[in-house]
Every structure is written in structure tokens, then in C-alpha cells.
Write a protein that holds these residues in place. Structure first.
Motif, short mmCIF file in Angstrom:
data_model
loop_
_atom_site.label_atom_id
_atom_site.label_comp_id
_atom_site.label_asym_id
_atom_site.label_seq_id
_atom_site.Cartn_x
_atom_site.Cartn_y
_atom_site.Cartn_z
N GLU A 1 20.84 4.85 19.66
CA GLU A 1 20.28 5.05 20.98
C GLU A 1 18.76 4.86 20.98
O GLU A 1 18.09 5.17 20.00
CB GLU A 1 20.61 6.47 21.48
CG GLU A 1 20.08 6.74 22.88
CD GLU A 1 20.17 8.18 23.29
OE1 GLU A 1 19.77 8.49 24.42
OE2 GLU A 1 20.63 9.01 22.48
N LYS B 1 20.44 1.23 31.05
CA LYS B 1 20.98 1.87 29.86
C LYS B 1 22.43 2.32 30.02
O LYS B 1 23.23 2.18 29.10
CB LYS B 1 20.14 3.11 29.49
CG LYS B 1 18.84 2.83 28.80
CD LYS B 1 18.17 4.12 28.35
CE LYS B 1 18.92 4.81 27.23
NZ LYS B 1 18.23 6.03 26.75
N SER B 2 22.75 2.89 31.15
CA SER B 2 24.08 3.48 31.32
C SER B 2 25.15 2.41 31.40
O SER B 2 24.87 1.25 31.75
CB SER B 2 24.12 4.34 32.59
OG SER B 2 24.05 3.52 33.74
N LYS B 3 26.38 2.78 31.10
CA LYS B 3 27.50 1.85 31.19
C LYS B 3 27.64 1.32 32.61
O LYS B 3 27.87 0.13 32.82
CB LYS B 3 28.79 2.54 30.74
CG LYS B 3 30.01 1.64 30.79
CD LYS B 3 31.22 2.30 30.17
CE LYS B 3 32.49 1.50 30.33
NZ LYS B 3 32.37 0.08 30.09
N GLU B 4 27.43 2.20 33.57
CA GLU B 4 27.57 1.80 34.98
C GLU B 4 26.50 0.76 35.35
O GLU B 4 26.78 -0.23 36.02
CB GLU B 4 27.45 3.02 35.90
CG GLU B 4 28.57 4.04 35.74
CD GLU B 4 28.44 4.93 34.50
OE1 GLU B 4 29.46 5.51 34.08
OE2 GLU B 4 27.32 5.03 33.94
N LYS C 1 24.89 -1.21 33.25
CA LYS C 1 25.16 -2.45 32.51
C LYS C 1 26.23 -3.28 33.24
O LYS C 1 26.15 -4.51 33.29
CB LYS C 1 25.63 -2.14 31.09
CG LYS C 1 24.52 -1.67 30.14
CD LYS C 1 23.63 -2.83 29.72
CE LYS C 1 22.64 -2.42 28.65
NZ LYS C 1 23.13 -2.61 27.30
N GLU C 2 27.24 -2.60 33.80
CA GLU C 2 28.28 -3.32 34.53
C GLU C 2 27.72 -3.98 35.79
O GLU C 2 28.21 -5.03 36.21
CB GLU C 2 29.44 -2.38 34.87
CG GLU C 2 30.29 -1.98 33.67
CD GLU C 2 30.92 -3.17 32.96
OE1 GLU C 2 31.39 -4.12 33.63
OE2 GLU C 2 30.95 -3.17 31.70
N LYS D 1 25.94 -7.14 34.38
CA LYS D 1 26.81 -8.10 33.69
C LYS D 1 27.17 -9.35 34.50
O LYS D 1 27.07 -10.47 33.97
CB LYS D 1 28.09 -7.38 33.23
CG LYS D 1 29.02 -8.22 32.39
CD LYS D 1 30.20 -7.38 31.92
CE LYS D 1 31.14 -8.19 31.06
NZ LYS D 1 32.28 -7.34 30.61
N MET E 1 25.33 -6.45 26.62
CA MET E 1 26.21 -5.26 26.73
C MET E 1 26.10 -4.38 25.49
O MET E 1 26.25 -3.17 25.57
CB MET E 1 27.66 -5.71 26.94
CG MET E 1 27.93 -6.40 28.27
SD MET E 1 27.54 -5.39 29.73
CE MET E 1 26.01 -6.13 30.27
#
Length: 196
Positions: free
Chosen positions: A27, A58-61, A63-64, A67, A79
Motif C-alpha cells: 500500500e 486508490k479505491s477499488k470503486e 479504479k473501476e 478502467k 489496476m
């Protein structure tokens, strides 16, 4: 000031630094990202205009959200990166000049002069992007700066309703040496510079 950096520092910033394409699963703390900005902001810009704006994804959300706007060849590495910075610039930077450059009425140099303002924003935002990379490297991070994305899509997704425009992306983290390509050639001095 006035003392040259030692060779280890120059290696870290320039001579042995590489663009990274693979990342260790480590991280990057928010506090470190804040330190990058706290250092890079001191680099000079025209009339201290400071047009750079940065979104750290940074967060997965988040990044989506990014993308779908990436070129195919940049998806996997972005990713996997612990953080991706969207380096952008504010076309209305001059609204802040009364605060940032109090010695003169610098706002009047740009307000109502769109082409001049846009060129100044892009030039100085790009300059600040270079400071950003050097600050990140100085703090021990590896960088993967890149084009290869849909600017209009990123702008609509992350800067809707503003005068902020994306310039380039920069993946950040601790690089995996397996993802470093052999160093590409560079021009020698005489091919790119002269002293007159």
C-alpha cells in the motif's frame, strides 16, 4: 541550497530511475501522497499560477471508474498499481491569482484571453507534473507515467462541471523489478542541446 546532490540521489531521481509497469502488493499511505503534493507545489510556475490539480485513484470503486477510459495496454498495470494519479490542470487557474500572486493584478493577464490562459494552464500544469514525478521518486516511490487513455472520458468521470482537464496519468507504488524494460536509448548532448 547550492550544494550538488550526491550520486545516489541523482540515481534515484534520474540516472537509474525507470518507468514501472509491475507493482509489489504494498500500500501507498495517504500521508505519503500528501507529502508528494506538499513538495511538488514549491516548484516554480509562471506568476505562481499553480494550475495542477491531482486526483489520487486508490479505491477499488475509483479504479473501476477509471478502467473504461484506459487503453487496453494500460489496464492491467493500472489496476494493479497501489495508486494512480490523474495529473490535470485548471483552465480557470487565474481566478486564484489574487491570492497566489499578490504583487500584481495577474488575473487581468489571463481573464478573457482564453488561448493565452489555456496555453499557460497546460504548460505550467505539465511542468508541475514533472515536479510531481521527482517528488514521488524523492520520497521512495516508483512511477509509471503514461498517456494511453481517453482524456474526454476521464474528464467527464472525474472533473464534470469544472474547467479542469486531464493531462496524463501516473501509477505510483513500489515497483516490481520484473516489470522494468531495458533502458531505451537517449540522445547525447550534441543531439539535443547546444551552448551558444
Amino acid at each position: 541550497m547550492g550544494q550538488p546532490l550526491d550520486s545516489a540521489a541523482l540515481d534515484q531521481l534520474f540516472d537509474k530511475a525507470h518507468t514501472n509497469n509491475k507493482w509489489q502488493p504494498r500500500e501507498v499511505p495517504d500521508a505519503l501522497l500528501k507529502r508528494i503534493v506538499d513538495h511538488m507545489k514549491w516548484g516554480p510556475t509562471s506568476a505562481n499560477c499553480s494550475p495542477a490539480r491531482i486526483v489520487f485513484v486508490k479505491s477499488k470503486e475509483a479504479k473501476e471508474r477509471l478502467k473504461p477510459h484506459l487503453n487496453e495496454g494500460n489496464v492491467a498495470k493500472t489496476m494493479a498499481a497501489p495508486a494512480t494519479a490523474i495529473l490535470a490542470y485548471d483552465l480557470k487557474f487565474y481566478e486564484y491569482l489574487p491570492r497566489l500572486y499578490p504583487p500584481a493584478d495577474a488575473k487581468s493577464w489571463f481573464a478573457g484571453k482564453k488561448q493565452h490562459a489555456d496555453t499557460t494552464a497546460f504548460r505550467n500544469g505539465s511542468l508541475q507534473g514533472g515536479y510531481f514525478i521527482l517528488a514521488a521518486r524523492a520520497l521512495g516511490l516508483d512511477c509509471g507515467p503514461m498517456s494511453g487513455f481517453n482524456n474526454a472520458g476521464v474528464d467527464a468521470e472525474f472533473f464534470a462541471g469544472t474547467e479542469i482537464k486531464s493531462n496524463f496519468l501516473c501509477n505510483l507504488g513500489y515497483g516490481d523489478p520484473a516489470g522494468i524494460y531495458p533502458r531505451s536509448p537517449r540522445f547525447n548532448f550534441d543531439e539535443m542541446a547546444k551552448i551558444i
